[in-house]
Design an enzyme around this catalytic site. Structure first.
Site, PDB file in Angstrom:
ATOM      1  N   SER A 141       0.835  -1.204   0.000  1.00 13.29           N
ATOM      2  CA  SER A 141       0.000   0.000   0.000  1.00 13.29           C
ATOM      3  C   SER A 141       0.866   1.249   0.000  1.00 13.29           C
ATOM      4  O   SER A 141       1.889   1.309   0.696  1.00 13.29           O
ATOM      5  CB  SER A 141      -0.889   0.020   1.242  1.00 13.29           C
ATOM      6  OG  SER A 141      -1.518   1.292   1.357  1.00 13.29           O
ATOM      7  N   TYR A 154      -1.799  -1.879   9.967  1.00 16.13           N
ATOM      8  CA  TYR A 154      -1.836  -2.110   8.512  1.00 16.13           C
ATOM      9  C   TYR A 154      -0.472  -1.814   7.885  1.00 16.13           C
ATOM     10  O   TYR A 154       0.058  -2.599   7.090  1.00 16.13           O
ATOM     11  CB  TYR A 154      -2.927  -1.204   7.925  1.00 16.13           C
ATOM     12  CG  TYR A 154      -3.198  -1.363   6.455  1.00 16.13           C
ATOM     13  CD1 TYR A 154      -3.846  -2.493   5.966  1.00 16.13           C
ATOM     14  CD2 TYR A 154      -2.830  -0.370   5.551  1.00 16.13           C
ATOM     15  CE1 TYR A 154      -4.125  -2.625   4.612  1.00 16.13           C
ATOM     16  CE2 TYR A 154      -3.107  -0.487   4.201  1.00 16.13           C
ATOM     17  CZ  TYR A 154      -3.755  -1.609   3.724  1.00 16.13           C
ATOM     18  OH  TYR A 154      -4.024  -1.735   2.384  1.00 16.13           O
TER      19      TYR A 154
HETATM   20  P1  NDP Z   1     -11.650  -5.678  -0.420  1.00 14.24           P
HETATM   21  O1  NDP Z   1     -11.961  -5.619   1.030  1.00 14.24           O
HETATM   22  O2  NDP Z   1     -12.526  -5.004  -1.401  1.00 14.24           O
HETATM   23  O3  NDP Z   1     -11.491  -7.223  -0.862  1.00 14.24           O
HETATM   24  C1  NDP Z   1     -10.692  -8.060  -0.080  1.00 14.24           C
HETATM   25  C2  NDP Z   1     -10.588  -9.418  -0.719  1.00 14.24           C
HETATM   26  O4  NDP Z   1      -9.700 -10.220   0.073  1.00 14.24           O
HETATM   27  C3  NDP Z   1     -11.902 -10.158  -0.770  1.00 14.24           C
HETATM   28  O5  NDP Z   1     -11.919 -10.939  -1.950  1.00 14.24           O
HETATM   29  C4  NDP Z   1     -11.842 -11.071   0.449  1.00 14.24           C
HETATM   30  O6  NDP Z   1     -12.596 -12.272   0.299  1.00 14.24           O
HETATM   31  C5  NDP Z   1     -10.363 -11.409   0.460  1.00 14.24           C
HETATM   32  N1  NDP Z   1      -9.854 -11.835   1.766  1.00 14.24           N
HETATM   33  C6  NDP Z   1      -9.821 -11.152   2.937  1.00 14.24           C
HETATM   34  N2  NDP Z   1      -9.243 -11.893   3.908  1.00 14.24           N
HETATM   35  C7  NDP Z   1      -8.896 -13.075   3.327  1.00 14.24           C
HETATM   36  C8  NDP Z   1      -8.282 -14.260   3.788  1.00 14.24           C
HETATM   37  N3  NDP Z   1      -7.880 -14.395   5.063  1.00 14.24           N
HETATM   38  N4  NDP Z   1      -8.105 -15.292   2.914  1.00 14.24           N
HETATM   39  C9  NDP Z   1      -8.508 -15.176   1.610  1.00 14.24           C
HETATM   40  N5  NDP Z   1      -9.086 -14.079   1.127  1.00 14.24           N
HETATM   41  C10 NDP Z   1      -9.295 -13.045   1.964  1.00 14.24           C
HETATM   42  O7  NDP Z   1     -10.127  -5.133  -0.542  1.00 14.24           O
HETATM   43  P2  NDP Z   1      -9.395  -4.326  -1.725  1.00 14.24           P
HETATM   44  O8  NDP Z   1      -9.765  -4.889  -3.022  1.00 14.24           O
HETATM   45  O9  NDP Z   1      -9.562  -2.887  -1.470  1.00 14.24           O
HETATM   46  O10 NDP Z   1      -7.863  -4.653  -1.366  1.00 14.24           O
HETATM   47  C11 NDP Z   1      -7.108  -5.636  -2.051  1.00 14.24           C
HETATM   48  C12 NDP Z   1      -5.645  -5.482  -1.653  1.00 14.24           C
HETATM   49  O11 NDP Z   1      -5.185  -4.191  -2.009  1.00 14.24           O
HETATM   50  C13 NDP Z   1      -5.395  -5.622  -0.139  1.00 14.24           C
HETATM   51  O12 NDP Z   1      -4.187  -6.314   0.083  1.00 14.24           O
HETATM   52  C14 NDP Z   1      -5.269  -4.178   0.316  1.00 14.24           C
HETATM   53  O13 NDP Z   1      -4.508  -4.054   1.484  1.00 14.24           O
HETATM   54  C15 NDP Z   1      -4.601  -3.552  -0.893  1.00 14.24           C
HETATM   55  N6  NDP Z   1      -4.792  -2.109  -0.977  1.00 14.24           N
HETATM   56  C16 NDP Z   1      -6.053  -1.566  -1.093  1.00 14.24           C
HETATM   57  C17 NDP Z   1      -6.209  -0.189  -1.160  1.00 14.24           C
HETATM   58  C18 NDP Z   1      -7.555   0.461  -1.248  1.00 14.24           C
HETATM   59  O14 NDP Z   1      -7.629   1.693  -1.071  1.00 14.24           O
HETATM   60  N7  NDP Z   1      -8.626  -0.242  -1.528  1.00 14.24           N
HETATM   61  C19 NDP Z   1      -5.033   0.714  -1.127  1.00 14.24           C
HETATM   62  C20 NDP Z   1      -3.774   0.028  -1.003  1.00 14.24           C
HETATM   63  C21 NDP Z   1      -3.673  -1.325  -0.939  1.00 14.24           C
HETATM   64  P3  NDP Z   1     -14.166 -12.352   0.766  1.00 14.24           P
HETATM   65  O15 NDP Z   1     -14.932 -11.498  -0.199  1.00 14.24           O
HETATM   66  O16 NDP Z   1     -14.482 -13.787   0.641  1.00 14.24           O
HETATM   67  O17 NDP Z   1     -14.185 -11.804   2.161  1.00 14.24           O
END
Ligand code: NDP
Length: 246
Positions: A141, A154
């Site tokens: 991030s 985080y």
């Molecule tokens: P979302 O919350 O929209 O989606 C998260 C996804 O991760 C979902 O598919 C969820 O599955 C899955 N997930 C969560 N925990 C687990 C686990 N223990 N095992 C398997 N799958 C898991 O997140 P984003 O799309 O926003 O974020 C994606 C990545 O990008 C993350 O690593 C985040 O830290 C990073 N990021 C995001 C930013 C943002 O502003 N959005 C900025 C910078 C980085 P389910 O739907 O089944 O719960």
């Protein structure tokens, strides 16, 4: 393209948000895609159906990335179904805000469990099974460059991920596998919007000179570059994709 020659990508956390956009983009680029999720089975099946509707191949697999047995099963199912693995994107992650207080140490543990231990397990398994020429891409991030209050757990987890990226790139010497990180700025997903007022969202969006949030597709494009033929000489790097926020 025959099944044996089609390249295969596994994307964790691909039921929604950025991961879903990455899965869709890699499928459009010709990969068969494994769509991992934790609990959102119907969203993951929908992502698979969307890919198939566009002529691609995909498989949804439930697995908590912090659980070694589940990760083992995830990769086994991927290999059993598609026969090979070329790209692994560890995208699954959680964000919960809490200041650095003794009371909040449980939230640190929870965050490290998914974001750091999960990355370790997924990257380790990828290192074990990827084909020569493979790519490992981990989501970090851009907030690491800002150190906002409340992001301690985080940021600690994602700083750890960036460390793993660089060490693993060195550990894979001789294997022709590139390991990189993508560090998005704020992106319009559930993870970002949860717990923020409209005002907070707007002021964070305004941090970038482009004065808006990123979209999942814009992060997917950067991941696809690193996963594709044009990204082959990038190794051990963290690519910030944030509209100039930091
Ligand atoms: P979302 O919350 O929209 O989606 C998260 C996804 O991760 C979902 O598919 C969820 O599955 C899955 N997930 C969560 N925990 C687990 C686990 N223990 N095992 C398997 N799958 C898991 O997140 P984003 O799309 O926003 O974020 C994606 C990545 O990008 C993350 O690593 C985040 O830290 C990073 N990021 C995001 C930013 C943002 O502003 N959005 C900025 C910078 C980085 P389910 O739907 O089944 O719960």
């Amino acid at each position: 393209m025959t099944h044996a020659t089609q390249k295969v990508a596994l994307v964790t956390g691909a039921s929604r948000g950025i991961g879903r956009a990455i899965a869709q983009k890699l499928a459009a680029d010709g990969f068969a895609v494994v769509v991992n999720y934790a609990g959102s089975a119907s969203l993951a099946e929908q992502a698979v159906a969307d890919i198939e509707a566009n002529g691609g191949r995909a498989l949804a697999v439930q697995a908590d990335i912090a659980d070694p047995d589940a990760v083992e099963r995830l990769f086994a199912q991927a290999l059993e179904t598609f026969g090979r693995l070329d790209v692994v994107v560890n995208n699954a992650g959680i964000l919960q805000m809490a200041r650095i207080t003794t009371d909040n140490v449980g939230l640190l543990d929870k965050t490290l469990l998914t974001n750091l231990r999960g990355s370790w397990l997924v990257m380790a398994k990828a290192a074990e099974v990827l084909e020569e020429g493979g790519r490992i891409i981990a989501l970090s991030s851009s907030v690491l460059g800002k150190s906002f209050p409340g992001y301690g757990a985080y940021i600690a987890s994602k700083a750890g991920v960036e460390g793993l990226v660089k060490v693993l790139a060195n550990e894979l010497r001789g294997r022709k596998i590139a390991v990189n990180g993508v560090a998005p700025g704020p992106v319009a997903t559930e993870l970002f919007f949860t717990g923020k007022s409209e005002e907070q969202v707007q002021s964070i969006a305004n941090l970038a000179p482009f004065e808006r949030l990123g979209q999942p597709d814009e992060i997917a494009d950067a991941v696809a570059f690193l996963a594709g033929p044009q990204g082959g000489w990038v190794n051990g790097q963290i690519l910030r994709v944030n509209g100039g926020m930091v």
